[in-house]
Motif scaffolding. Sequence first.
Motif, short mmCIF file in Angstrom:
data_model
loop_
_atom_site.label_atom_id
_atom_site.label_comp_id
_atom_site.label_asym_id
_atom_site.label_seq_id
_atom_site.Cartn_x
_atom_site.Cartn_y
_atom_site.Cartn_z
N VAL A 275 4.38 -11.84 -1.13
CA VAL A 275 4.63 -12.02 -2.57
C VAL A 275 6.09 -11.65 -2.85
N VAL A 276 6.79 -12.53 -3.58
CA VAL A 276 8.20 -12.24 -3.91
C VAL A 276 8.25 -11.27 -5.09
N THR A 277 8.74 -10.07 -4.83
CA THR A 277 8.85 -9.06 -5.88
C THR A 277 10.33 -8.70 -6.03
N ASN A 278 10.65 -7.89 -7.02
CA ASN A 278 12.05 -7.47 -7.15
C ASN A 278 12.51 -6.64 -5.97
N ARG A 279 11.59 -5.84 -5.43
CA ARG A 279 11.93 -5.07 -4.23
C ARG A 279 12.35 -6.01 -3.10
N TRP A 280 11.58 -7.07 -2.95
CA TRP A 280 11.87 -8.05 -1.88
C TRP A 280 13.22 -8.73 -2.15
N ARG A 281 13.43 -9.13 -3.42
CA ARG A 281 14.70 -9.80 -3.75
C ARG A 281 15.88 -8.90 -3.40
N TYR A 332 14.43 -16.42 -3.15
CA TYR A 332 14.09 -15.51 -2.03
C TYR A 332 12.65 -15.70 -1.53
N ASN A 333 12.05 -16.83 -1.87
CA ASN A 333 10.72 -17.08 -1.30
C ASN A 333 10.86 -17.69 0.09
N ASN A 334 11.02 -16.82 1.08
CA ASN A 334 11.08 -17.32 2.46
C ASN A 334 9.73 -17.07 3.15
N PHE A 335 8.70 -16.82 2.32
CA PHE A 335 7.35 -16.64 2.88
C PHE A 335 6.66 -18.00 3.02
N THR A 336 6.78 -18.81 1.97
CA THR A 336 6.05 -20.09 2.00
C THR A 336 6.96 -21.30 1.83
#
Length: 369
Positions: A275-281, A332-336
């Motif tokens: 899941v793209v969260t601010n932490r991930w960004r 920053y969605n490099n998950f899907t």
Amino acid sequence: MPCSLLGLHPWEAGRPSPAVYSSLAVNPAGEAVVSSEQKVYDVVLKQAALLKRQLRTPVLDARPQDMDMPRNGLKEAYDRCGEICEEYAKTFYLGTMLMTEERRRAIWAIYVWCRRTDELVDGPNANYITPTALDRWEKRLEDLFTGRPYDMLDAALSDTISRFPIDIQPFRDMIEGMRSDLRKTRYNNFDELYMYCYYVAGTVGLMSVPVMGIATESKATTESVYSAALALGIANQLTNILRDVGEDARRGRIYLPQDELAQAGLSDEDIFKGVVTNRWRNFMKRQIKRARMFFEEAERGVTELSQASRWPVWASLLLYRQILDEIEANDYNNFTKRAYVGKGKKLLALPVAYGKSLLLPCSLRNGQT
Ligand SMILES: CC(C)=CCC/C(C)=C/CC/C(C)=C/CC/C(C)=C/[C@@H]1[C@@H](COP(=O)(O)OP(=O)(O)O)[C@]1(C)CC/C=C(\C)CC/C=C(\C)CCC=C(C)C
Ligand SMILES: [Mn+2]
């Protein structure tokens, strides 16, 4: 403490290379250890020394004229390498089409050897690959370096190494990287990741410099050109890793520094959830910034390459770096979502790269590198 453990690169901000800056790091147990950057820089120094020595021996000039064209069978082998390169890596292939014929063939042969090495651990038979199989692959490498190729694709590389002053060490090191892929799925810190990136990608830069050639008018040291080539490999691999986070996680692999994930308040679970969260960004912003620093380091070296090699290398640098822009554009969605540079942007990069390839070497513009 070495810069790498702080997430900084020692060559950043014009600092001296690791050889004079940070030869020792301290591990969590307080023991002095040699940092990955220092270990890799030692390889760079060795490769640069070998190239200088071999260039003083005029092997290429002493060759009979008919060596310029590959002998029967070899032409077919090189053509096959070209087809494989085109099939698997359109962007690199495009780059090689901008090179002189002899260099293009050589890069194809190197590409194919690298691709086959990677396929051993990533391809359809990867589940059956053992360290022993990699030992056999290394033995085959030694044979082709001594003029005893095993098949036609090896024969192309065997011919290439007889034409250019290429050393075996980066090839061996790439196999070492594949060994580590068999046993390791996590990286504790950037120092560990840096070593992995050197093995699987920095080595490609070191293999390529003897083929690309350094401009005769360049005032840069051979070491600095090798360092830049290494940086391009590392930058490309970091970019690969950031693009493929989701895909790698689905294979149980996380090529991100665990300590930096923890500092950002993230865990392996967060990556598996995707899941793209601010932490991930925020985490991604920092990783992208670091990859761009390596691209910058590489840029300084491209201008020192022989004129005919600059255009393809600039093209591949600009195209690869754009993947980072696309990750940003995907929020920053490099998950899907796979970051992808469209055809239009790819085509646009070619004239930009051409313009850059006409610039004088940095070492001439700024006095010295
Ligand atoms: C001074 C200066 C800047 C000189 C230029 C030196 C130069 C030409 C450097 C090239 C650097 C480069 C292209 C590195 C390749 C990095 C890379 C993509 C490595 C991949 C590793 C494994 O990753 P992974 O498994 O995560 O990736 P996949 O999902 O499987 O893709 C590799 C797959 C290792 C094998 C590498 C290759 C097959 C690429 C080899 C490429 C060449 C020899 C072509 C270089 C040619 C040009 C025109 C740049
Ligand atoms: Mn791979």
